[in-house]
Write a protein that holds these residues in place. Structure first.
Motif: not given
Lengths: 642, 352
Positions: A317-318, A321, A324, A347-348, A351, A355, A497
């Motif tokens: 996830i990071a 992240g 992004l 989920e990202t 986003l 975005l 988001g």
């Protein structure tokens, strides 16, 4: 001597194209148009390295090739056991070849487990080189046998070369200051030397490689080179090896140019660096190690002098992240992973859809679900890439078809991401990632221009005449929103988001606005400019075979076999899976039958059945391995005759 | 910490004089009336002109929760991201753009529950981020469930018989995660909050500022003992670097080291022990004493709560190290040449 050699005509795929002739060393040399070798041993025996080196020798000789590494997920499974067997298969030919080949002509087995795990794939008459000093009673027991295959008759019908590989290696290295255990480690180089002799491979590259690999340990380099040369000399002098083989360079298969051998993950890494150069944006990779994608992280980490930033994050996830965040700051942002990582990143990705920032999500697919088969190949993440997010969150999907094509596919994914300000999936797989092929090195000047125009000033005039910046005011052609980088005065804006008002980008819970924004984001992806799909149909066939991704090689090989046998079949292969090429519906409707072979349970077939109402039939395989051309040809023949 | 840190010099300065008004966006603030977030927003907007950075080079990144709406109200660049992930996203931004001043706004649920992993890793890396952790010891946006900083036995909608899990102490957690700057302040103390922000902004690397913030809807009065003037005198320990740690009405209480255990304890100050009162050293290389200070507060009553800067030390900043490696790579291998890279080692030529 020749009586011991199986008739070349019996060999699986290789055809003899030249008569036997005497070489200078009084040994027979036969010319073949194609050979498939397989080396198998313990995970710790260095089989992948042996395969890599043989591949490099073969590529630099100019043969066409299509290697298949096959290894377990365990780094070092217990020695001598079936789960620990690692293998490397390499077909090479004097003509264009597309698959790793169905059945090897030669097997090098470093121990009984390797022999037992691979013998089933060998046709009668194939050559087997067995390491005799590993065929002890204890080793046999580990694989559940009481007797040694060397003398129980189970290998009758094969052309067996029993070689005390370990003993010979240790003997060859007796003048080196090495323990027996250390000396034994070079036995893979002995095997490589023997194979290199059998197939007339150039050896300078391997010696150079060993010197550079062990530059800090010159003794080890010298020992490996000595073992390598001893293997070669063993072939040259021993009577057991009466025949060597020549496979001429595949000059006609390749257009003029400078070539190298390249794996899918390496080509993909170079493609990302090239995209960064063509876009004139710094490359930022946020990634978490995962098989079989980690090699891209490793490779990009080596090229910081290209301005490449690689960030090994605390989790998947990071990883995305950070990518992004870098995209918000104006980098060409990438995250690399495999199926389980995509699940965590979902989920990202959503986003990023909201975005509307450019972001590449590289998914090197492997067997699933869950941890699945980390080192085996599969194409079962297509629907995850298409739909694996909450809400309506369309993401373009691009899939390379061969290892070298990963380079072009990376550039294409970057083009779409940057032009349309969207996350893009690049769906490779384990077969492409670790497989390799000759690649005509492009001239950087041939590469597409990917330069981006950042927002520089106000883009909207309010009713009262005030000039302002609207972060969600779209380009009427592409529907892309402006990319305004922090640091640009006057364009300060906030994105997030939560659903945004069209144009201003302010938070909006208005029902009509949400409906409009959902449809607009979908329309942006649907409207992406992708090239038409091309159909290869020389004889007005009634059956079309449609593939995507790494099945290109096996499907094309199967189609060639069918056509050679007088069958009519059309072939088309998808690079863009979202959106589909705009002519795809027309193409599909032009055929009576559409067959879709996939390494999943029919994911592309589901998509095209839903979108085009075409009665596509699936042909599926999910065993962690690529299709075999013959098996696919048989299935396609059934469809044609049906 | 003396002069403005070198990393701050990489961020362009504002050309003209700035005022608080310059940092207010045109968006209507939508927190509940009486929420402590208003005070923090005003303090940050009021402090920004003092920093004097170009507004366009400031970015606020947040996660999800009440406090995470913060970026919408700042007239800077901003991103309202997803739950818990702001430190990860901000890490990508800060490490790729050293000309930006990057601030993370997060809450106790966002930073310590769903985003706990990203928080500790940002702290250990020492990325150049300023993290404002609004701690109200409750979930506000989801309407009142207990949070990872709620006291044990907290009665909420999801814990009608009381919560079962011991809370995190965010300052202790941050110190354990190798944070180079850790501070605590209170939403209602504008002067103290601003002073802590000043020091955080000036810190090279990750600065974690825990802000005790009142949720007047779901956890009203959680920090009353620290805010009520009379109670606060007895309850609050104000940490100042270089000063003896004394508090209470007329500074009658002090912190000393217990020679038996090495731990800290609170004693009435007498002429005999006055010389033994611990002098606060925020720049101590060892985090041990800072950690001991973070454990002084009673987690239930909040008595003996230290506020101020617990720790502020210089250590290598991730973004700087990353940029240095890029420079070193160019020095060692020259600027990247794509044609040479693609060609690699073993090639062969096919002639037409």
């Amino acid at each position: 001597m020749t009586s011991q050699v199986s008739s070349p005509a019996e060999q699986a795929d290789g055809a003899v194209v030249g008569e036997q002739r005497k070489a200078a060393g009084e040994k027979d040399v036969r010319r073949l148009d194609r050979v498939i070798i397989r080396c198998a041993g313990d995970s710790g025996d260095g089989m992948q390295l042996t395969g890599d080196r043989f591949t490099s020798e073969t590529a630099s000789f100019g043969n066409a090739l299509s290697p298949l590494p096959n290894f377990p997920a365990e780094i070092r499974a217990p020695a001598g056991t079936l789960p620990g067997v690692s293998s490397f298969q390499l077909p090479f030919a004097d003509h264009d070849i597309l698959t790793p080949g169905d059945a090897p002509n030669v097997l090098v087995a470093m121990n009984p487990a390797a022999l037992k795990a691979n013998i089933g794939d060998l046709p009668r008459g194939a050559e087997i080189i067995v390491t005799t000093d590993e065929c002890t009673k204890r080793a046999m027991q580990k694989v559940g046998s009481d007797s040694s295959p060397l003398d129980d008759g189970s290998l009758d019908g094969y052309h067996l070369h029993p070689v005390p590989l370990t003993t010979l290696t240790v003997e060859a290295l007796k003048d080196f200051d090495l323990s027996r255990k250390e000396a034994e480690r070079s036995k893979n180089m002995f095997a490589l030397g023997l194979l290199s002799w059998m197939y007339h491979r150039p050896t300078e590259g391997t010696e150079k490689f060993l010197k550079s690999k062990f530059a800090k340990k010159p003794d080890i380099a010298a020992a490996n080179i000595a073992a390598f040369r001893a293997g070669w000399n063993f072939g040259e002098t021993t009577e057991d090896f009466a025949v060597s083989y020549e496979v001429a360079p595949a000059a006609k298969a390749f257009p003029p140019g400078v070539y190298r051998n390249i794996s899918g993950n390496l080509a993909l890494s170079y493609g990302l660096i090239a995209a960064s150069r063509q876009a004139d944006l710094p490359l930022y990779l946020g990634s978490y190690p995962i098989t079989p994608a980690s090699d891209i992280l490793h490779e990009l980490s080596r090229h910081k002098n290209f301005g490449v930033r690689t960030f090994q994050a605390e989790d998947e996830i990071a990883g995305i992240g950070a990518a992004l965040g870098a995209a918000f700051g104006g980098s060409l942002a990438v995250t690399t992973t495999s199926g389980p990582g995509v699940a965590l990143k979902s989920e990202t990705i959503g986003l990023a859809v909201s975005l509307e920032l450019p972001l590449l999500i590289v998914d090197i697919q492997r067997g699933g679900p869950s941890t699945g088969l980390p080192t085996k190949t599969e194409q079962a993440d297509l629907l995850q890439a298409m739909y694996g997010r909450n809400g309506e969150a369309p993401v373009p999907v691009v899939a390379p078809r061969t290892p070298a094509d990963c380079f072009d596919a990376a550039l294409e994914a970057a083009r779409i991401a940057l032009t349309y300000r969207t996350p893009v999936f690049l769906l490779s797989d384990g077969y492409l990632a670790n497989g390799s092929e000759p690649w005509r090195i492009p001239d950087p000047d041939e590469l597409p221009d990917l330069t981006v125009q950042f927002a520089q000033g106000p883009n909207h005039t309010l009713d009262d005449g005030t000039e302002t910046f609207w972060p969600y005011k779209r380009d009427p052609q592409t529907l892309a929103r402006p990319w305004a980088l922090p640091g640009t005065p006057g364009l300060e804006h906030r994105i997030g988001g939560i659903e945004k008002q069209d144009g201003t980008g302010n938070i909006s819970y208005d029902p009509a606005n949400h409906d409009f924004m959902v449809r607009t984001r979908q329309a942006k992806i649907d409207g992406i400019d992708v090239p038409d799909i091309e159909v290869d149909d020389p004889d007005n066939a009634r059956t079309l075979v449609l593939g995507w991704g790494s099945t290109y090689g096996p499907i094309t090989a199967a189609v060639r076999r069918l056509r050679a046998a007088g069958e009519s079949i059309a072939q088309a292969h998808l690079r863009h899976l979202n959106p589909f090429p705009h002519n795809l519906g027309t193409v599909l409707k032009a055929y009576d039958k559409v067959v879709v072979p996939e390494m999943n349970l029919g994911q592309l077939a589901t998509l095209i059945r839903a979108k085009y109402l075409v009665d596509a039939r699936s042909y599926n395989q999910v065993n962690g391995m690529p299709f075999k051309a013959q098996q696919l040809a048989t299935a396609l023949k059934e469809a044609i005759d049906d | 910490m003396t002069d403005t840190n070198a990393l701050l010099q990489l961020v362009p300065k504002a050309e003209g004089r700035q005022s608080m008004r310059d940092f207010k966006s045109d968006q209507e603030v939508r927190w509940c009336p009486g929420c402590g977030d208003y005070a923090v927003l005003a303090a940050v907007q009021g402090f920004m002109p003092e920093l004097g950075l170009a507004r366009e080079n400031i970015v606020f990144v947040s996660g999800i929760g009440c406090s995470s709406r913060f970026p919408y109200y700042m007239n800077t660049y901003g991103m309202h991201s997803i739950h818990g992930r702001a430190p990860a996203i901000a890490t990508g931004l800060a490490t790729s753009r050293r000309d930006l001043s990057v601030w993370v706004v997060t809450g106790d649920g966002d930073a310590l529950s769903i985003g706990g992993n990203h928080l500790i890793h940002a702290l250990r890396r020492n990325v150049n981020l300023k993290i404002l952790l609004f701690n109200n010891r409750i979930y506000g946006l989801t309407k009142g469930q207990y949070s990872p900083t709620s006291e044990l036995g907290k009665i909420t909608k999801s814990t009608p018989m009381g919560s079962l899990d011991a809370p995190f102490n965010p300052v202790s957690l941050a110190l354990g995660a190798e944070a180079s700057f850790v501070a605590r302040t209170v939403d209602s103390d504008r002067k103290h909050l601003t002073e802590v922000l000043r020091q955080a902004a000036d810190h090279p690397g990750t600065a974690l500022v825990e802000i005790y913030q009142n949720c007047n809807i779901f956890n009203d009065g959680a920090f009353e003992v620290l805010k009520d003037r009379q109670q606060a005198e007895e309850a609050v320990i104000r940490l100042e670097h270089g000063q003896p740690i004394r508090f209470g009405t007329d500074q009658t209480k002090g912190v000393v080291r217990d020679p038996a255990t090495g731990d800290l304890k609170i004693v009435p100050v007498t002429p005999d022990n006055e010389a033994d009162i611990l002098v606060h050293d925020a720049h101590s290389t060892s985090p041990t004493t800072a950690f001991a200070l973070s454990r002084l507060a009673d987690p239930d009553t909040l008595h003996n709560t230290p506020i101020g800067v617990f720790r502020s030390v210089d250590r290598p900043v991730y973004d700087t190290l990353m940029a240095d490696q890029l420079d070193t790579a160019v020095e060692q291998h020259g600027k990247g040449d794509l044609a040479a890279l693609m060609t690699g080692g073993d090639t062969w030529t096919v002639v037409g």
